[in-house]
Write an enzyme that holds these catalytic residues in place. Structure first.
Site, mmCIF file in Angstrom:
data_model
loop_
_atom_site.group_PDB
_atom_site.id
_atom_site.type_symbol
_atom_site.label_atom_id
_atom_site.label_comp_id
_atom_site.label_asym_id
_atom_site.label_seq_id
_atom_site.Cartn_x
_atom_site.Cartn_y
_atom_site.Cartn_z
ATOM 1 N N ALA A 67 23.708 -4.857 41.739
ATOM 2 C CA ALA A 67 23.312 -5.553 40.288
ATOM 3 C C ALA A 67 21.598 -5.648 40.977
ATOM 4 C CB ALA A 67 24.119 -7.157 40.490
ATOM 5 N N GLU A 115 30.270 -0.176 42.999
ATOM 6 C CA GLU A 115 31.840 -0.835 42.497
ATOM 7 C C GLU A 115 31.579 0.187 40.908
ATOM 8 O OE1 GLU A 115 30.453 -5.251 42.414
ATOM 9 O OE2 GLU A 115 32.114 -5.751 43.342
ATOM 10 N N GLU A 135 27.103 -7.755 49.596
ATOM 11 C CA GLU A 135 26.959 -9.066 49.296
ATOM 12 C C GLU A 135 26.830 -9.852 49.887
ATOM 13 O OE1 GLU A 135 28.223 -6.729 47.808
ATOM 14 O OE2 GLU A 135 28.884 -6.237 45.496
HETATM 15 N N1 COA Z 1 17.996 -5.433 42.145
HETATM 16 C C1 COA Z 1 16.931 -6.179 41.352
HETATM 17 N N2 COA Z 1 15.603 -4.783 42.644
HETATM 18 C C2 COA Z 1 16.027 -3.858 43.277
HETATM 19 C C3 COA Z 1 17.789 -4.228 43.557
HETATM 20 C C4 COA Z 1 18.509 -4.897 43.168
HETATM 21 N N3 COA Z 1 19.500 -4.978 43.950
HETATM 22 N N4 COA Z 1 17.676 -2.683 44.827
HETATM 23 C C5 COA Z 1 15.802 -3.059 45.235
HETATM 24 N N5 COA Z 1 15.417 -3.343 44.438
HETATM 25 C C6 COA Z 1 14.158 -2.873 43.725
HETATM 26 C C7 COA Z 1 13.361 -3.981 44.810
HETATM 27 O O1 COA Z 1 12.912 -4.932 44.934
HETATM 28 C C8 COA Z 1 12.253 -3.313 44.737
HETATM 29 O O2 COA Z 1 11.051 -3.577 43.968
HETATM 30 P P1 COA Z 1 9.559 -4.053 44.312
HETATM 31 O O3 COA Z 1 8.710 -2.412 44.780
HETATM 32 O O4 COA Z 1 9.430 -4.561 42.739
HETATM 33 O O5 COA Z 1 9.394 -5.093 44.982
HETATM 34 C C9 COA Z 1 12.367 -1.388 44.286
HETATM 35 O O6 COA Z 1 13.420 -1.785 43.994
HETATM 36 C C10 COA Z 1 12.319 -0.514 45.479
HETATM 37 O O7 COA Z 1 13.138 -1.006 46.572
HETATM 38 P P2 COA Z 1 12.757 -1.277 48.338
HETATM 39 O O8 COA Z 1 13.396 -1.890 48.456
HETATM 40 O O9 COA Z 1 11.618 -1.205 48.353
HETATM 41 O O10 COA Z 1 13.538 -0.109 49.097
HETATM 42 P P3 COA Z 1 13.738 -0.015 50.685
HETATM 43 O O11 COA Z 1 14.033 1.631 50.597
HETATM 44 O O12 COA Z 1 12.414 -0.381 51.348
HETATM 45 O O13 COA Z 1 15.443 -0.427 50.202
HETATM 46 C C11 COA Z 1 17.448 -1.245 49.612
HETATM 47 C C12 COA Z 1 16.107 -0.158 48.946
HETATM 48 C C13 COA Z 1 18.579 -0.249 49.171
HETATM 49 C C14 COA Z 1 17.790 -0.731 51.247
HETATM 50 C C15 COA Z 1 17.052 -1.974 49.567
HETATM 51 O O14 COA Z 1 15.974 -2.653 48.354
HETATM 52 C C16 COA Z 1 17.769 -3.132 49.188
HETATM 53 O O15 COA Z 1 18.366 -3.391 50.065
HETATM 54 N N6 COA Z 1 18.335 -3.302 47.858
HETATM 55 C C17 COA Z 1 18.999 -3.855 47.864
HETATM 56 C C18 COA Z 1 21.161 -3.769 47.732
HETATM 57 C C19 COA Z 1 21.872 -4.943 47.874
HETATM 58 O O16 COA Z 1 21.826 -6.141 47.727
HETATM 59 N N7 COA Z 1 22.323 -4.871 46.432
HETATM 60 C C20 COA Z 1 23.758 -5.734 46.265
HETATM 61 C C21 COA Z 1 23.410 -6.785 44.857
HETATM 62 S S1 COA Z 1 24.021 -8.001 44.998
#
Ligand code: COA
Length: 261
Positions: A67, A115, A135
């Site tokens: 999300a 999901e 989450e």
């Molecule tokens: N919601 C909103 N933005 C998200 C996102 C999410 N679930 N997942 C990634 N992004 C965005 C980041 O904020 C970043 O945006 P920015 O460039 O404007 O800062 C961009 O996508 C790239 O992500 P980044 O975190 O820089 O990449 P990474 O390779 O360092 O890490 C992940 C990748 C997937 C490990 C990391 O993005 C992450 O942990 N995301 C959240 C996953 C999560 O908790 N999902 C469940 C949500 S309820």
């Protein structure tokens, strides 16, 4: 509906492809994207030219990274519940489509992304895929069916480990525990998925739709009721033109021409 966050197209062989297109946000699902996905799913259900559906994410890094966390910061419990209920309905629509759906997992499939994949008929992962329900690490909850569908697919213990640790697993581990059907090199992901769905789409559509419905109903009721439903579904298949065409074609040593009637 005009789409801004997804693309949706169907090839000549009837395989529709829905791609979530927010690669700069790792294809995170915001409200607008969920509404567009719902609209495309209604088209798949309604329009006969779509025989099967691939869901995937734009870019090489993510299927869907969950999300959109930007929309999770200032939400009241009632707004949260309304969103959850809407998303449940969308994912049920996907899960109960009378046509096969396949998540082509081309990178991160996290939270709401996993999901979404769990609501598909099948899941195929690229070698670089990483999957998880993280989450709990940010104080939220796998509330788009994760607590229900993951244990049904991989068993209670493995599902609880993934949900409570929030740790991501790689594609090989996902295949080992039955979370994905197959792992393929990234460059082969979409051709492989298309081939798999083409094989399915060549078979009798009435039988395929009822197999999907029997499994969906059967996993939500007891064996006795499930078997009764199966018997009724078998009778419906027996009454189809597809059944007559398929059995005659076998005896006449020719390829069947199914019309989905
Ligand atoms: N919601 C909103 N933005 C998200 C996102 C999410 N679930 N997942 C990634 N992004 C965005 C980041 O904020 C970043 O945006 P920015 O460039 O404007 O800062 C961009 O996508 C790239 O992500 P980044 O975190 O820089 O990449 P990474 O390779 O360092 O890490 C992940 C990748 C997937 C490990 C990391 O993005 C992450 O942990 N995301 C959240 C996953 C999560 O908790 N999902 C469940 C949500 S309820």
């Amino acid at each position: 509906m005009q789409y801004s966050n997804i693309s949706f197209e169907t090839s000549e062989d009837g395989i529709a492809t829905l791609t979530v297109c927010r690669p700069d946000k790792l294809n995170a699902l915001d409200n607008a994207t969920m509404e567009e996905i719902d609209d495309a799913l209604q088209r798949v259900a309604r329009e006969p030219e779509h025989r099967a559906l691939i869901l995937t994410g734009a870019g090489e890094k993510a299927f869907v990274a969950g999300a959109d966390i930007n929309e999770l910061v200032n939400v009241t419990p009632l707004e949260w519940k309304a969103r959850c209920t809407r998303d449940h309905a969308i994912l049920r629509r996907l899960e109960s489509l009378p046509k096969a759906s396949l998540a082509a997992i081309n990178g991160y499939a996290l939270g709401g992304g996993l999901e979404l994949a769990l609501s598909c008929t099948l899941r195929v992962a690229a070698e670089n895929a990483r999957l998880g329900l993280p989450e709990v690490r940010i104080g939220v909850f796998p509330g788009n069916g994760g607590t229900q569908r993951l244990p049904r697919l991989v068993g209670r213990g493995r599902a609880l480990e993934m949900m409570l640790t929030g740790k991501l697993i790689d594609a090989a581990e996902a295949e080992r525990i039955g979370l994905v059907n197959r792992v393929v090199p990234q460059a082969e992901l979409l051709p492989y998925c298309r081939g798999l769905l083409k094989t399915i789409a060549e078979n009798a559509p009435v039988a395929a739709a009822l197999i999907l419905e029997c499994v969906d109903v059967g996993l939500r009721c007891g064996l006795e009721e499930g078997l009764r439903f199966e018997a009724a579904a078998s009778a419906a298949v027996a009454a189809s033109e597809d059944r007559r065409e398929g059995t005659l074609a076998f005896l006449e040593k020719r390829r069947p021409v199914f019309r989905g009637r």
